[in-house]
Design an enzyme around this catalytic site. Structure first.
Site, mmCIF file in Angstrom:
data_model
loop_
_atom_site.group_PDB
_atom_site.id
_atom_site.type_symbol
_atom_site.label_atom_id
_atom_site.label_comp_id
_atom_site.label_asym_id
_atom_site.label_seq_id
_atom_site.Cartn_x
_atom_site.Cartn_y
_atom_site.Cartn_z
ATOM 1 C CB CYS A 88 5.205 -18.134 62.018
ATOM 2 S SG CYS A 88 7.338 -18.325 62.431
ATOM 3 C CG HIS A 106 4.104 -13.571 61.275
ATOM 4 N ND1 HIS A 106 4.671 -14.383 60.326
ATOM 5 C CD2 HIS A 106 3.888 -12.704 59.844
ATOM 6 C CE1 HIS A 106 5.342 -14.984 59.671
ATOM 7 N NE2 HIS A 106 4.370 -13.936 59.117
#
Length: 573
Positions: free
Chosen positions: A83, A144
């Site tokens: 990610c 993130h």
């Protein structure tokens, strides 16, 4: 008289017909300056989980409709198999190691909201350029990419410091710790290997707290806070923010999906009268697979399938909102996943990760196609030809120059941009992608390289390192939960494993000098490309270093007075 009438009709019709023939094609007529841009990114979705990519059991009618009405990419490649680095590359159009967002260690993503690493402030995202071009820019969902650098409120890595006017969502990522009924996931490998050490920390912490309260031991509260921080993952990481304000700590997972959808539609409605960029970064289909009751049990693939079908429904709701506001023909829509599905994510016999179709490997594997080949769909009615499929190599990094050019912006000239403008390929005005070579990293380690030999149509791919699967032949690292990038868990290949993806997309039959006459030529050509690529790399601070990765109480976003951080500001709504 009839002859004269026919003559005048012909004389009048001829220039009209000539004028129509000389008009530019529909794609040029319909090009609007500064279209709205909606970027839809799934989390951990496998390319084999979507109907238009071959899945006939998980229902994704809305994503399939995008493909039917637009252009489907069959060789769309993520710049990283996890990610944090993948999204850094997506936002900047650059391989993540150029910004320090790929790892030299086993901490390959951002682990805490209160870590100090993140997307560096000196990186220029596409959102920042579009903001300068007059766009309203919004990010709804997962970030993130870090929050703070040196203090709790400096927000140096925050979306609002990277070109987004509005942010609502998780600064972190979904983990099973966010769902109180699920088994904790946060750093589970670390906890398993160092369980005795963890017990010792717990004993030391308890002793220190009792000693501090009774006055028998002199220890600073800050030290106790650091020790106890690791026991409150849900409170520290599972939070929701609106702009700089924490709105839920911990997040109330039962309503997260409805709030993200509501915020997305509201952003479209608020900004319909000017160009806007909406980056809807889904929490679906990452574990713990937050799924509303309406979709539970609806698919034939258990909770994972339910979750994917709910995300598809959310896509449909966004498309309906765009249609309702009359924005369909002035809006470019893009759908993708950040990387491949997570094969190892199981609990007992329950498969909680995605499926990567015919492609080998999955999430965390930097070389194998299953970790990096993802869905990629564009729709723009009247501009992009409907029902088109392109097999050319493309990258998530290509979104950067594509949207910058559409917005009338200028690419940064002081740094390397690895992405390429996709509009000529999408509109069919060129036959081939601009990418000749794509480099496939696992952390900072170069695992594989693909070469698009355009004159022959071959897609050569050389693997220099591959993960060691366990059990042998299983296709994933079920003993570890993730495949590593270096060390005992990988195998070095000299000469490299070579495949021609145009003939063997599953990477099942490696070629050799005995079976492929061009073997030596291909390996030499790729080797020279690696040398040239490495000349373009410059040393940068490591954002995912061990120091940056660890939890720091003074950086923890807090709704209240630290360490008493809890609130629910959405409850009244």
């Amino acid at each position: 008289a009839s002859f004269l009438l026919l003559y005048f009709r012909t004389a009048l019709a001829a220039p009209l017909i000539l004028g129509l023939l000389l008009q530019p094609p529909l794609t040029q007529l319909s090009m609007v300056p500064q279209p709205n841009i909606v970027l839809l990114m799934a989390d951990d979705l496998g390319i084999g989980d979507v109907g238009c990519y071959g899945n006939d059991t998980i229902r994704t009618p809305n994503i399939d409709r995008l493909a039917k009405e637009g252009v489907k990419l069959t060789q769309h490649i993520s710049a990283a198999p996890l990610c944090t680095p993948s999204r850094a590359a997506f936002l900047t159009g650059r391989y993540p190691l150029r910004s320090g967002m790929d790892a030299i260690n086993n901490y390959r993503v951002i682990f805490w909201n209160a870590g100090s690493g993140g997307l560096p402030p000196n990186e220029t995202t596409f959102a920042k350029i579009l903001q300068q071009q007059g766009y309203s820019t919004g990010l709804i969902g997962k970030w993130h990419q870090g929050v703070n650098c040196e203090s709790r409120n400096d927000h140096c890595h925050h979306p609002l410091n990277h070109g987004f006017d509005y942010f609502y969502g998780m600064p972190f990522t979904l983990i099973s710790d966010c769902q109180p009924t699920e088994t904790p996931e946060m750093d589970r490998v670390f906890r398993r290997k160092l369980w005795l050490y963890t017990q010792m920390i717990g004993l030391v912490t308890l002793t220190a707290v009792l000693g501090r309260l009774t006055g028998l031991i002199s220890v600073r509260w800050k030290m106790l806070t650091c020790l106890t921080g690791y026991g409150f993952v849900r409170y520290w990481n599972c939070i929701m923010m609106r702009n700089h304000e924490v709105t839920e700590q911990p997040m109330v997972t039962d309503r997260t999906t409805s709030l993200i959808l509501r915020e997305s539609i509201s952003f479209i409605e608020r900004n319909k009268h000017k160009p806007f960029l909406l980056f809807l970064s889904f929490l679906h289909s990452h574990t713990p697979l937050l799924t509303t009751e309406k979709f539970l049990g609806r698919s034939s693939h258990g909770l994972y399938g339910d979750n994917v079908e709910e995300m598809d429904w959310m896509v449909g709701q966004v498309l309906d909102a765009i249609d309702k506001e009359g924005l369909k023909n002035t809006t470019l829509i893009y759908f993708a996943s950040d990387h491949g599905g997570w094969l190892e994510r199981k609990e007992g016999k329950r498969q909680l990760g995605g499926w990567n179709g015919i492609y080998r490997g999955g999430k965390a594997m930097g070389g194998w196609e299953g970790g990096i080949r993802v869905p990629g769909i564009f729709r723009w009615p009247g501009v992009l030809p409907a029902g088109t499929v392109t097999d050319e190599p493309t990258s998530l990094m290509d979104i950067y120059p594509t949207v910058v050019q559409l917005a009338g912006g200028v690419l940064p000239q002081d740094r390397v941009i690895d992405g390429r403008d996709l509009m000529p390929l999408l509109r069919g005005t060129v036959e081939h992608s601009e990418h000749e070579f794509l480099f496939h990293y696992c952390g900072i380690h170069l695992h594989a390289v693909r070469w698009h030999q355009k004159d022959s149509g071959a897609i050569w791919k050389a693997h220099y390192w591959t993960p060691v699967f366990h059990p042998p032949g299983a296709g994933a690292c079920y003993d570890r939960g993730f495949c590593p990038c270096f060390g005992e868990g990988v195998t070095h290949h000299d000469p490299p494993l070579l495949f021609d993806l145009s003939r063997d997309p599953s990477e099942a039959k490696p070629l050799s000098a005995d079976t492929e006459p061009l073997f030596d030529t291909v390996i030499r050509t790729i080797g020279r490309a690696i040398e040239e690529h490495r000349k373009t790399l410059s040393p940068v601070p490591e954002q995912l270093s061990l120091y940056n990765a660890v939890w720091k109480p003074w950086l923890q976003p807090c709704c209240g007075t630290f360490p008493f951080c809890w609130c629910d500001k959405e409850g009244d709504n």
